[in-house]
Motif scaffolding. Structure first.
Motif, PDB file in Angstrom:
ATOM      1  N   MET A 181       0.846  -1.191   0.000  1.00 46.66           N
ATOM      2  CA  MET A 181       0.000   0.000   0.000  1.00 46.66           C
ATOM      3  C   MET A 181       0.885   1.247   0.000  1.00 46.66           C
ATOM      4  SD  MET A 181      -2.878   1.015   2.755  1.00 46.66           S
ATOM      5  CE  MET A 181      -2.387   2.393   3.737  1.00 46.66           C
ATOM      6  N   LEU A 182       0.638   2.129  -0.921  1.00 42.67           N
ATOM      7  CA  LEU A 182       1.367   3.388  -0.987  1.00 42.67           C
ATOM      8  C   LEU A 182       0.777   4.339   0.048  1.00 42.67           C
ATOM      9  CD1 LEU A 182       3.451   5.151  -2.465  1.00 42.67           C
ATOM     10  CD2 LEU A 182       1.600   5.888  -3.949  1.00 42.67           C
ATOM     11  N   LYS A 183       1.630   4.846   0.902  1.00 47.30           N
ATOM     12  CA  LYS A 183       1.178   5.807   1.911  1.00 47.30           C
ATOM     13  C   LYS A 183       1.610   7.191   1.465  1.00 47.30           C
ATOM     14  CE  LYS A 183       1.710   2.537   5.624  1.00 47.30           C
ATOM     15  NZ  LYS A 183       2.452   2.163   6.792  1.00 47.30           N
ATOM     16  N   SER A 184       0.740   8.147   1.573  1.00 44.63           N
ATOM     17  CA  SER A 184       1.127   9.513   1.246  1.00 44.63           C
ATOM     18  C   SER A 184       0.473  10.474   2.221  1.00 44.63           C
ATOM     19  CB  SER A 184       0.750   9.872  -0.195  1.00 44.63           C
ATOM     20  OG  SER A 184      -0.649   9.911  -0.334  1.00 44.63           O
ATOM     21  N   LEU A 185       1.084  11.611   2.337  1.00 34.67           N
ATOM     22  CA  LEU A 185       0.622  12.633   3.258  1.00 34.67           C
ATOM     23  C   LEU A 185       0.993  13.976   2.669  1.00 34.67           C
ATOM     24  CD1 LEU A 185      -0.451  13.275   6.151  1.00 34.67           C
ATOM     25  CD2 LEU A 185       1.916  13.174   6.894  1.00 34.67           C
ATOM     26  N   MET A 186       0.019  14.823   2.461  1.00 35.98           N
ATOM     27  CA  MET A 186       0.278  16.161   1.935  1.00 35.98           C
ATOM     28  C   MET A 186       0.588  17.084   3.109  1.00 35.98           C
ATOM     29  SD  MET A 186      -0.096  15.798  -1.307  1.00 35.98           S
ATOM     30  CE  MET A 186      -0.107  17.476  -1.874  1.00 35.98           C
ATOM     31  N   VAL A 187       1.668  17.845   2.992  1.00 36.54           N
ATOM     32  CA  VAL A 187       2.024  18.784   4.054  1.00 36.54           C
ATOM     33  C   VAL A 187       2.191  20.176   3.483  1.00 36.54           C
ATOM     34  CG1 VAL A 187       3.154  17.057   5.489  1.00 36.54           C
ATOM     35  CG2 VAL A 187       4.506  18.313   3.850  1.00 36.54           C
ATOM     36  N   GLY A 188       1.842  21.187   4.262  1.00 39.89           N
ATOM     37  CA  GLY A 188       2.126  22.549   3.871  1.00 39.89           C
ATOM     38  C   GLY A 188       0.933  23.413   3.587  1.00 39.89           C
ATOM     39  N   GLY A 189       0.510  23.532   2.359  1.00 37.21           N
ATOM     40  CA  GLY A 189      -0.435  24.557   1.916  1.00 37.21           C
ATOM     41  C   GLY A 189      -1.882  24.339   2.289  1.00 37.21           C
ATOM     42  N   GLU A 190      -2.745  25.162   1.731  1.00 38.12           N
ATOM     43  CA  GLU A 190      -4.169  25.168   2.074  1.00 38.12           C
ATOM     44  C   GLU A 190      -4.877  23.856   1.807  1.00 38.12           C
ATOM     45  OE1 GLU A 190      -6.454  28.414   0.576  1.00 38.12           O
ATOM     46  OE2 GLU A 190      -4.923  29.874   1.115  1.00 38.12           O
ATOM     47  N   ASN A 191      -4.491  23.124   0.765  1.00 32.84           N
ATOM     48  CA  ASN A 191      -5.146  21.865   0.419  1.00 32.84           C
ATOM     49  C   ASN A 191      -4.495  20.664   1.082  1.00 32.84           C
ATOM     50  OD1 ASN A 191      -6.976  23.174  -1.304  1.00 32.84           O
ATOM     51  ND2 ASN A 191      -5.436  23.230  -2.905  1.00 32.84           N
ATOM     52  N   ALA A 192      -3.593  20.884   1.998  1.00 32.85           N
ATOM     53  CA  ALA A 192      -2.817  19.816   2.603  1.00 32.85           C
ATOM     54  C   ALA A 192      -3.612  19.062   3.658  1.00 32.85           C
ATOM     55  CB  ALA A 192      -1.555  20.401   3.240  1.00 32.85           C
ATOM     56  N   ASP A 193      -3.224  17.791   3.878  1.00 33.28           N
ATOM     57  CA  ASP A 193      -3.765  17.007   4.982  1.00 33.28           C
ATOM     58  C   ASP A 193      -3.246  17.555   6.307  1.00 33.28           C
ATOM     59  OD1 ASP A 193      -4.967  15.096   3.252  1.00 33.28           O
ATOM     60  OD2 ASP A 193      -3.040  14.097   3.028  1.00 33.28           O
ATOM     61  N   VAL A 194      -2.004  18.027   6.283  1.00 34.28           N
ATOM     62  CA  VAL A 194      -1.364  18.581   7.476  1.00 34.28           C
ATOM     63  C   VAL A 194      -0.803  19.948   7.130  1.00 34.28           C
ATOM     64  CG1 VAL A 194       0.460  18.301   9.177  1.00 34.28           C
ATOM     65  CG2 VAL A 194      -0.747  16.291   8.332  1.00 34.28           C
ATOM     66  N   ARG A 195      -1.176  20.942   7.903  1.00 31.14           N
ATOM     67  CA  ARG A 195      -0.641  22.294   7.732  1.00 31.14           C
ATOM     68  C   ARG A 195       0.393  22.531   8.826  1.00 31.14           C
ATOM     69  NH1 ARG A 195      -6.605  24.783   7.112  1.00 31.14           N
ATOM     70  NH2 ARG A 195      -7.053  23.843   5.095  1.00 31.14           N
ATOM     71  N   LEU A 196       1.562  22.984   8.411  1.00 29.80           N
ATOM     72  CA  LEU A 196       2.648  23.237   9.355  1.00 29.80           C
ATOM     73  C   LEU A 196       2.878  24.730   9.496  1.00 29.80           C
ATOM     74  CD1 LEU A 196       5.219  20.564   8.127  1.00 29.80           C
ATOM     75  CD2 LEU A 196       3.529  20.343   9.954  1.00 29.80           C
ATOM     76  N   TYR A 197       3.046  25.179  10.743  1.00 27.54           N
ATOM     77  CA  TYR A 197       3.291  26.587  11.028  1.00 27.54           C
ATOM     78  C   TYR A 197       4.504  26.693  11.943  1.00 27.54           C
ATOM     79  CZ  TYR A 197      -1.475  27.121   9.299  1.00 27.54           C
ATOM     80  OH  TYR A 197      -2.606  27.084   8.526  1.00 27.54           O
ATOM     81  N   ARG A 214       8.787  26.169  27.678  1.00 24.35           N
ATOM     82  CA  ARG A 214       8.829  24.934  26.902  1.00 24.35           C
ATOM     83  C   ARG A 214       8.685  25.285  25.426  1.00 24.35           C
ATOM     84  NH1 ARG A 214      10.200  21.976  30.794  1.00 24.35           N
ATOM     85  NH2 ARG A 214       8.962  20.292  31.618  1.00 24.35           N
ATOM     86  N   PHE A 215       9.449  24.569  24.603  1.00 24.92           N
ATOM     87  CA  PHE A 215       9.271  24.626  23.162  1.00 24.92           C
ATOM     88  C   PHE A 215       8.492  23.380  22.792  1.00 24.92           C
ATOM     89  CE2 PHE A 215      12.889  27.298  23.943  1.00 24.92           C
ATOM     90  CZ  PHE A 215      12.609  28.393  23.145  1.00 24.92           C
ATOM     91  N   ALA A 216       7.427  23.560  22.037  1.00 25.31           N
ATOM     92  CA  ALA A 216       6.530  22.446  21.759  1.00 25.31           C
ATOM     93  C   ALA A 216       5.913  22.580  20.377  1.00 25.31           C
ATOM     94  CB  ALA A 216       5.421  22.399  22.818  1.00 25.31           C
ATOM     95  N   VAL A 217       5.309  21.487  19.941  1.00 22.95           N
ATOM     96  CA  VAL A 217       4.457  21.497  18.755  1.00 22.95           C
ATOM     97  C   VAL A 217       3.050  21.188  19.249  1.00 22.95           C
ATOM     98  CG1 VAL A 217       3.846  20.278  16.637  1.00 22.95           C
ATOM     99  CG2 VAL A 217       6.221  20.893  17.067  1.00 22.95           C
ATOM    100  N   VAL A 218       2.121  22.085  18.940  1.00 21.51           N
ATOM    101  CA  VAL A 218       0.728  21.915  19.316  1.00 21.51           C
ATOM    102  C   VAL A 218      -0.022  21.475  18.077  1.00 21.51           C
ATOM    103  CG1 VAL A 218      -1.333  23.069  20.185  1.00 21.51           C
ATOM    104  CG2 VAL A 218       0.902  23.703  21.075  1.00 21.51           C
ATOM    105  N   SER A 219      -0.803  20.398  18.227  1.00 27.59           N
ATOM    106  CA  SER A 219      -1.565  19.907  17.077  1.00 27.59           C
ATOM    107  C   SER A 219      -3.059  20.108  17.298  1.00 27.59           C
ATOM    108  CB  SER A 219      -1.250  18.427  16.814  1.00 27.59           C
ATOM    109  OG  SER A 219      -1.552  17.648  17.944  1.00 27.59           O
ATOM    110  N   PHE A 220      -3.716  20.477  16.217  1.00 29.41           N
ATOM    111  CA  PHE A 220      -5.165  20.664  16.196  1.00 29.41           C
ATOM    112  C   PHE A 220      -5.723  19.769  15.096  1.00 29.41           C
ATOM    113  CE2 PHE A 220      -3.389  24.596  17.761  1.00 29.41           C
ATOM    114  CZ  PHE A 220      -4.202  24.908  18.833  1.00 29.41           C
ATOM    115  N   HIS A 221      -6.889  19.179  15.353  1.00 25.07           N
ATOM    116  CA  HIS A 221      -7.542  18.360  14.338  1.00 25.07           C
ATOM    117  C   HIS A 221      -9.014  18.728  14.300  1.00 25.07           C
ATOM    118  CE1 HIS A 221      -8.274  15.021  11.681  1.00 25.07           C
ATOM    119  NE2 HIS A 221      -9.236  14.610  12.481  1.00 25.07           N
TER     120      HIS A 221
END
Length: 179
Positions: A1-17, A63-70
């Motif tokens: 199974m090919l796994k993929s994940l879009m990162v970055g822009g507005e149409n992404a599965d995951v947006r990184l800031y 603390r330096f952290a990554v906060v995730s929202f879903h």
């Protein structure tokens, strides 16, 4: 199974800031409603998963952290484990399952750690990192760790993405795909 994940822009599965998006966040101000930075970030994530680099301040604690929202909800907080005190040890490393991909989170200086990469490579299909800075030395170190552990990685610093063994589409300049 090919796994993929879009990162970055507005149409992404995951947006990184990057860390500059929220700046220094005083938790007391957030908890008392004086500021609403976390609420605003949650609202921006109504249709996606978003990860933000955050510098938390509460009295004497930092603390330096990554906060995730879903989908508009605060999902988790991953701390930079290398900034923990000696009695805390190497803290808990986070691995999120996003669209069938196990994504390890390396916060800030954790992206340089051989120990962090070793532990994440056991469970993660890919590594996402948000850092405060990404100079040539760090770039070379991450490239070396990527080659050693054969795990694709995407690093977000400010508004830039860096890919290691991952494909970044140039369509929007901020969109990418791990495959």
């Amino acid at each position: 199974m090919l796994k993929s994940l879009m990162v970055g822009g507005e149409n992404a599965d995951v947006r990184l800031y990057g860390f500059d998006e929220m700046g220094d966040l005083d938790l007391r101000d957030e908890m008392t409603g004086k500021t609403t930075v976390l609420v605003d970030a949650a609202l921006k994530s109504l249709d996606a998963t978003s990860l933000y680099g955050v510098h938390f301040i509460l009295d004497e604690m930092e603390r330096f952290a990554v906060v995730s929202f879903h989908e508009g909800m605060l999902a988790d907080v991953a701390d930079c484990t290398l900034h923990m005190s000696e009695e805390d040890g190497l803290g808990e490393l986070k691995v999120y399952r996003i669209n069938g991909v196990n994504v390890g989170i390396a916060v800030d200086d954790d992206v340089d750690s051989d120990t962090v990469w070793s532990r994440l490579s056991e469970k993660a299909d890919a590594i996402l990192s948000i850092t405060k800075n990404f100079d040539n030395e760090r770039n070379n170190r991450v490239r070396s760790l990527h080659e050693k552990y054969s795990v694709p990685a995407v690093v977000c610093c400010a508004n830039r993405l860096y890919a290691f063994g991952a494909f970044l589409s140039r369509e929007s300049g901020k969109r990418g795909e791990l495959s």
